[in-house]
Design a protein around this motif. Structure first.
Motif, PDB file in Angstrom:
ATOM      1  N   ALA A  51       0.843  -1.201   0.000  1.00 45.22           N
ATOM      2  CA  ALA A  51       0.000   0.000   0.000  1.00 45.22           C
ATOM      3  C   ALA A  51       0.877   1.250   0.000  1.00 45.22           C
ATOM      4  CB  ALA A  51      -0.946  -0.009   1.189  1.00 45.22           C
ATOM      5  N   TYR A  54      -0.640   5.147   0.648  1.00 41.34           N
ATOM      6  CA  TYR A  54      -2.075   5.203   0.936  1.00 41.34           C
ATOM      7  C   TYR A  54      -2.332   6.356   1.896  1.00 41.34           C
ATOM      8  CZ  TYR A  54      -6.641   4.190   2.846  1.00 41.34           C
ATOM      9  OH  TYR A  54      -7.948   4.302   3.257  1.00 41.34           O
ATOM     10  N   VAL A  59     -10.806   2.040  -1.365  1.00 40.14           N
ATOM     11  CA  VAL A  59      -9.984   1.492  -2.437  1.00 40.14           C
ATOM     12  C   VAL A  59     -10.946   1.068  -3.553  1.00 40.14           C
ATOM     13  CG1 VAL A  59      -8.441  -0.404  -3.112  1.00 40.14           C
ATOM     14  CG2 VAL A  59      -8.183   0.698  -0.866  1.00 40.14           C
ATOM     15  N   SER A 131      -0.763   3.452   5.126  1.00 40.22           N
ATOM     16  CA  SER A 131       0.334   3.552   4.161  1.00 40.22           C
ATOM     17  C   SER A 131       1.471   2.622   4.558  1.00 40.22           C
ATOM     18  CB  SER A 131       0.846   4.990   4.097  1.00 40.22           C
ATOM     19  OG  SER A 131       1.830   5.117   3.109  1.00 40.22           O
ATOM     20  N   TYR A 163      -6.406   4.327  -5.219  1.00 40.08           N
ATOM     21  CA  TYR A 163      -6.747   4.936  -3.933  1.00 40.08           C
ATOM     22  C   TYR A 163      -6.031   6.274  -3.844  1.00 40.08           C
ATOM     23  CZ  TYR A 163      -2.364   2.501  -2.735  1.00 40.08           C
ATOM     24  OH  TYR A 163      -1.082   2.006  -2.745  1.00 40.08           O
ATOM     25  N   ASP A 165      -3.759   9.299  -2.135  1.00 39.48           N
ATOM     26  CA  ASP A 165      -2.558   9.395  -1.305  1.00 39.48           C
ATOM     27  C   ASP A 165      -2.683  10.479  -0.230  1.00 39.48           C
ATOM     28  OD1 ASP A 165      -2.292  11.729  -2.756  1.00 39.48           O
ATOM     29  OD2 ASP A 165      -0.254  11.339  -3.410  1.00 39.48           O
TER      30      ASP A 165
END
Length: 166
Positions: A51, A54, A59, A131, A163, A165
């Motif tokens: 991920a 993230y 998602v 993340s 997804y 950030d």
């Protein structure tokens, strides 16, 4: 705000010892590799991904699929995630449970069996995704769902994850 995109190829999928789609290679002008999900039996494939960056939010799992022989009917897809934060989570990686599945139903648009379709599954059951997590995605055809009415195999060509950030 940027969107992170990861492509998961059919040939890279992993399977449990039963109830899995068959790997097929079709095409006459170029190879089309896919996973053939049966119309009568629930089958699932898994991918592991990192991920990267993230941020927050759902998602999106975009499934690129086509019918082997059918030219009508609906297919019900489901996606589930399991997320583990390395060096923080104490969960056994081999027995980690998946979050509750999110689903989407897609209708075959007709005209030809091998017409490429895509459907987005909004995954809101994120299993505390963060993340940098190691994440496992389970994708399945819910063949025994009353709304899954397409006969024959549904062949997944690839899956694209997106997804935010931020």
């Amino acid at each position: 705000m940027a969107t992170v995109t990861q492509t998961l190829l059919a040939a890279d999928g992993q399977f449990l010892s039963s109830a899995f789609p068959g790997l097929v290679k079709n095409g006459s002008n170029f190879p089309v590799v896919g996973l053939a999900f049966d119309a009568a039996t629930d089958e699932a494939v898994f991918w592991s991904f990192y991920a990267a960056n993230y941020g927050s939010g759902n998602v999106t799992v975009r499934v690129f699929w086509y019918a082997d022989t059918a030219s009508s009917g609906d297919v019900v897809w489901e996606a589930q995630l399991a997320a583990i934060t390395a060096n923080t989570d104490t969960q056994d990686v081999e027995t980690k449970a998946l979050a509750t599945a999110n689903t989407a139903t897609d209708t075959h648009l007709g005209t030809t069996g091998q017409r490429l379709h895509s459907v987005d599954i909004t995954v809101s059951n994120l299993d505390s995704l963060a993340s940098g997590d190691s994440v496992w995605l389970r994708l399945a055809r819910d063949a025994n769902n009353a709304s899954d009415t397409m006969t024959g195999d549904a062949i997944v060509e690839k899956v694209v994850l997106t997804y935010s950030d931020t």
